[in-house]
Design a protein around this motif. Structure first.
Motif, PDB file in Angstrom:
ATOM      1  N   UNK A 277       0.837  -1.194   0.000  1.00 39.43           N
ATOM      2  CA  UNK A 277       0.000   0.000   0.000  1.00 39.43           C
ATOM      3  C   UNK A 277       0.874   1.246   0.000  1.00 39.43           C
ATOM      4  N   UNK A 278       0.490   2.231  -0.817  1.00 35.81           N
ATOM      5  CA  UNK A 278       1.232   3.485  -0.862  1.00 35.81           C
ATOM      6  C   UNK A 278       0.943   4.292   0.407  1.00 35.81           C
ATOM      7  N   UNK A 279       1.989   4.901   0.951  1.00 39.01           N
ATOM      8  CA  UNK A 279       1.825   5.696   2.168  1.00 39.01           C
ATOM      9  C   UNK A 279       0.879   6.875   1.937  1.00 39.01           C
ATOM     10  N   UNK A 280       0.190   7.230   2.993  1.00 37.26           N
ATOM     11  CA  UNK A 280      -0.717   8.379   2.980  1.00 37.26           C
ATOM     12  C   UNK A 280      -1.802   8.258   1.916  1.00 37.26           C
ATOM     13  N   UNK A 281      -2.213   7.020   1.640  1.00 38.43           N
ATOM     14  CA  UNK A 281      -3.299   6.809   0.682  1.00 38.43           C
ATOM     15  C   UNK A 281      -3.913   5.447   0.943  1.00 38.43           C
ATOM     16  N   UNK A 282      -5.036   5.212   0.304  1.00 38.30           N
ATOM     17  CA  UNK A 282      -5.651   3.898   0.394  1.00 38.30           C
ATOM     18  C   UNK A 282      -5.405   3.088  -0.875  1.00 38.30           C
ATOM     19  N   UNK A 301      -1.382   7.546  -9.029  1.00 37.95           N
ATOM     20  CA  UNK A 301      -0.979   6.154  -9.194  1.00 37.95           C
ATOM     21  C   UNK A 301      -0.130   5.700  -8.014  1.00 37.95           C
ATOM     22  N   UNK A 302      -0.223   4.426  -7.741  1.00 38.76           N
ATOM     23  CA  UNK A 302       0.635   3.776  -6.751  1.00 38.76           C
ATOM     24  C   UNK A 302       1.514   2.800  -7.522  1.00 38.76           C
ATOM     25  N   UNK A 303       2.804   3.132  -7.678  1.00 37.07           N
ATOM     26  CA  UNK A 303       3.696   2.337  -8.520  1.00 37.07           C
ATOM     27  C   UNK A 303       4.805   1.679  -7.707  1.00 37.07           C
ATOM     28  N   UNK A 304       5.433   0.673  -8.304  1.00 40.08           N
ATOM     29  CA  UNK A 304       6.469  -0.116  -7.653  1.00 40.08           C
ATOM     30  C   UNK A 304       7.822   0.582  -7.757  1.00 40.08           C
ATOM     31  N   UNK A 305       8.577   0.599  -6.633  1.00 39.56           N
ATOM     32  CA  UNK A 305       9.860   1.296  -6.620  1.00 39.56           C
ATOM     33  C   UNK A 305      11.053   0.428  -6.292  1.00 39.56           C
ATOM     34  N   UNK A 306      10.895  -0.898  -6.309  1.00 37.95           N
ATOM     35  CA  UNK A 306      12.019  -1.791  -6.058  1.00 37.95           C
ATOM     36  C   UNK A 306      11.870  -2.575  -4.768  1.00 37.95           C
TER      37      UNK A 306
END
Length: 418
Positions: A277-282, A301-306
């Motif tokens: 889950x992305x921080x500060x969001x649902x 968008x909530x995307x993958x960062x590694x």
């Protein structure tokens, strides 16, 4: 009846032709550092094999093998699925710099009864390597290439190239492809959606002529990641039209169709995974929201960062674009193959197909689709791939004992002529 001298000359030409037939070429990329890259080798199954058996041959993750070929991993017990003989697969490997040239030496093979270096190279590994190359890679371990102890653990050096993971300044993954009898350079270019000019530049070819046994590097357009250097999946590249599994089977990334933007979602195999889950969001990994406005469309968008220290990094981004994105299109998945048709027997990859005619099948995972959001030196402008001579073990006359016998026969004929 021909004279001895005429016979000797004829035999000389015969031997020259044999040597010419025995030679095959492969692209060698010189290197001077210890970095590595994602690469592929094209492999045709020599017999029916389980997914896990093919993976063991190349010391790779069975799931990585399936996703590289856009094969659906959601099928029950898919790792034990039997793949048919003559199926062509793209095998993901890590290409390293070893002794000044690019090669992969991570693969090891345990010898079985009746194995020879020639049979291992030609049959088991489909001409990707020669018996001489295996012998050289294993030093004094192999004394007789025709007699091997059962259970020997041999290093199998596989061909690969990096060329800075780019082609004409765009991200690319390089496939090492063994030329077949029916192949032409134009045909290979068409199958892999590239050009004859690009293949000639990448492989430093002076003409379009190729022959069976040659190994050429084929650049495949790819989606590039932008993960931090300390991420375990740093520099992840996914070839267009395929998938990659990462973050301990928790995340699945795809590339294309339609664009070269990496798109990652929770994998269908995800079980014990860190938060996605992305921080500060649902929003969860892969989620997107779109809100039309008078100025355009506000997209979040909530995307993958590694994958860092067993943690899945996520990035929340907001941007304004002219119109709202449509549903994300995934590369078509295929069911685990059970047969190989005559027409596709020597195709470079199992062709992606539509599922029951209802459109592209998407991975089974819980996420909201989005439209998705490319380092270096261009091979076309510079990588100097050199053509090296390597024994083509497909031809029985290329074996050393046969050539030695023929050379001895030529010597005897010449002495008789004198």
């Amino acid at each position: 009846m021909p004279s001895s001298s005429t016979l000797a000359i004829s035999l000389s030409f015969f031997l020259i032709n044999i040597v010419a037939i025995a030679e095959s070429k492969s692209t060698i990329e010189p290197c001077a550092n210890s970095d590595s890259c994602n690469s592929l080798v094209g492999y045709t199954l020599y017999t029916d094999l389980k997914v896990s058996e093919v993976a063991a041959l190349f010391q790779i993750d069975p799931i990585a093998l399936l996703t590289s070929n856009s094969i659906d991993i959601s099928y029950a017990d898919v790792e034990n699925h039997i793949l048919p003989s003559q199926l062509f697969l793209k095998i993901p490997i890590i290409c390293s710099c070893v002794d000044g040239i690019r090669k992969s030496v991570a693969t090891r093979y345990k010898t079985r009864p009746s194995d020879t270096l020639a049979s291992i190279a030609d049959s088991v590994y489909g001409g990707l390597v020669s018996g001489d190359q295996i012998r050289e890679a294993n030093g004094n371990l192999v004394t007789d290439p025709t007699v091997l102890d059962v259970g020997m653990n041999l290093v199998v050096p596989l061909p690969c190239t990096c060329f800075n993971s780019s082609d004409n300044f765009l991200p690319a993954v390089y496939l090492s492809y063994v030329v077949r009898e029916m192949d032409s350079l134009a045909g290979i270019a068409a199958r892999f959606y590239t050009t004859v000019t690009d293949l000639m530049n990448v492989n430093a070819m002076g003409s379009v002529a190729v022959k069976a046994g040659d190994i050429i590097s084929v650049p495949l357009p790819a989606c590039a990641s932008n993960f931090p250097r300390h991420a375990s999946d740093f520099a992840l590249l996914v070839p267009n039209g395929s998938y990659a599994i990462t973050a301990s089977h928790c995340v699945q990334c795809s590339c294309g169709p339609g664009n070269l933007n990496l798109y990652c979602t929770p994998a269908s195999l995800a079980v014990s995974c860190s938060s996605m889950q992305c921080r500060n969001s649902n929003l969860m990994l892969g989620n997107v929201t779109a809100q039309p406005s008078s100025a355009g469309c506000n997209v979040t968008t909530c995307s993958y960062g590694g994958f860092v220290n067993s943690t899945i990094l996520t990035t929340l981004s907001n941007f304004l674009q002219p119109r709202c994105p449509g549903e994300h299109q995934f590369p078509p998945l295929i069911a685990p193959p059970t047969t190989v048709t005559r027409d596709s027997m020597f195709a470079p990859a199992p062709a992606p197909s539509l599922s029951d005619g209802a459109g592209p099948k998407t991975p089974k995972s819980s996420f909201m689709p989005s439209s998705g959001s490319l380092p270096g030196f261009s091979p076309a402008n510079g990588p100097i791939g050199s053509a090296s001579d390597a024994t083509n073990l497909v031809n029985p006359l290329s074996s050393f004992p046969t050539l030695a016998f023929l050379l001895l026969l030529l010597k005897l004929v010449l002495l008789t002529a004198l």
